[in-house]
Enzyme design. Sequence first.
Site, PDB file in Angstrom:
ATOM      1  CG  ASP A  55     -27.351 -39.065 -21.890  1.00  0.00           C
ATOM      2  OD1 ASP A  55     -28.327 -39.218 -22.189  1.00  0.00           O
ATOM      3  OD2 ASP A  55     -26.444 -38.180 -21.108  1.00  0.00           O
ATOM      4  CE1 TYR A  60     -26.222 -32.057 -20.884  1.00  0.00           C
ATOM      5  CE2 TYR A  60     -25.364 -34.186 -21.801  1.00  0.00           C
ATOM      6  CZ  TYR A  60     -26.134 -33.394 -20.974  1.00  0.00           C
ATOM      7  OH  TYR A  60     -26.834 -34.267 -20.003  1.00  0.00           O
ATOM      8  CE  LYS A 243     -16.644 -34.854 -17.867  1.00  0.00           C
ATOM      9  NZ  LYS A 243     -16.169 -33.504 -17.180  1.00  0.00           N
ATOM     10  N   GLY A 245     -14.750 -38.730 -19.193  1.00  0.00           N
ATOM     11  CA  GLY A 245     -13.849 -37.468 -19.285  1.00  0.00           C
ATOM     12  C   GLY A 245     -12.377 -37.745 -19.743  1.00  0.00           C
ATOM     13  CD  GLU A 252     -11.370 -46.649 -11.325  1.00  0.00           C
ATOM     14  OE1 GLU A 252     -11.556 -47.144 -10.333  1.00  0.00           O
ATOM     15  OE2 GLU A 252     -11.138 -45.321 -11.790  1.00  0.00           O
ATOM     16  CG  ASN A 253     -15.920 -44.921 -15.492  1.00  0.00           C
ATOM     17  OD1 ASN A 253     -15.635 -45.378 -14.514  1.00  0.00           O
ATOM     18  ND2 ASN A 253     -16.363 -44.301 -16.190  1.00  0.00           N
TER      19      ASN A 253
END
Length: 275
Positions: A55, A60, A243, A245, A252-253
């Site tokens: 996304d 941005y 996010k 980043g 981890e996500n």
Amino acid sequence: MVKDTKRIRAIGDLPALGMGTWRIGGGWLSPDYSNDAEWVRVLRRGIELGMTLIDTAEAYGGGHSEELVGQAIRGFPRDELFIVTKVHPSHARYDDVIKSALASSRRLGTYIDLYLLHWPAENVPICETMKAFEKLANDGVIRFIGLSNFDVRGIEEARSCLSKYDVVAVENRFSLLHRDDESTVIPYAQRNGMLYLAYTPLEYGAFANDEFLRGIGRIYGKTPIQVALNWYICIDNVIPIPKAGRIEHVEENAGAMGWRLDRSHWEEISRHFKR
């Protein structure tokens, strides 16, 4: 690559978890080129781990985020990716929408899977904007039409403007601490077979050291972040987009995919954060 997907009636199979790019490539309308190589590396790692929904938005980094996404997706099979971007409401006039979408597509280096109006436009009739979206869909610049930061009334108004296509997705803020859409927009999306993208699902790191989530996580061998993300994944039609980043955050996500909370634990988490 983790194969954990959701079937959205209006779209088809999508990954259970996506990646957001706010502040990747700069802030609001302001580009930052200082960390480009690392941001591209992070996004590529997320794709490798199965987070193939990305996304972004023209606002941005003043479009630089889209450029970085375009760099990151090179070499990956395009039909396995789902690229989401947004037009700013200041560009909601018909001609401006067309120009913005074409510019976004150039920066991305590809067509746009899902194009969203980023916020309701105060001084432009929604039907004017939706007619431009239909033109873009007819021309193959975009595949699907969506909205961001809209309530049910606004979604229905936008849908009434469309003749050949429909609104198939909405992206709003939703988290364990920000649950306004839980009884409104999310049930609406579920009834209508729409995708619901949840932005800011981790509330800027608020859950990283949460002891309650840590306790649940011990049962599954998961971190508090992974438990929180899985709570969203368990909701029909909802895909969280944390996010992307840093490499360690993306890795981890990704651990939130490939498993599901027991219903009793999901409900326990729901009750805990409604206090």
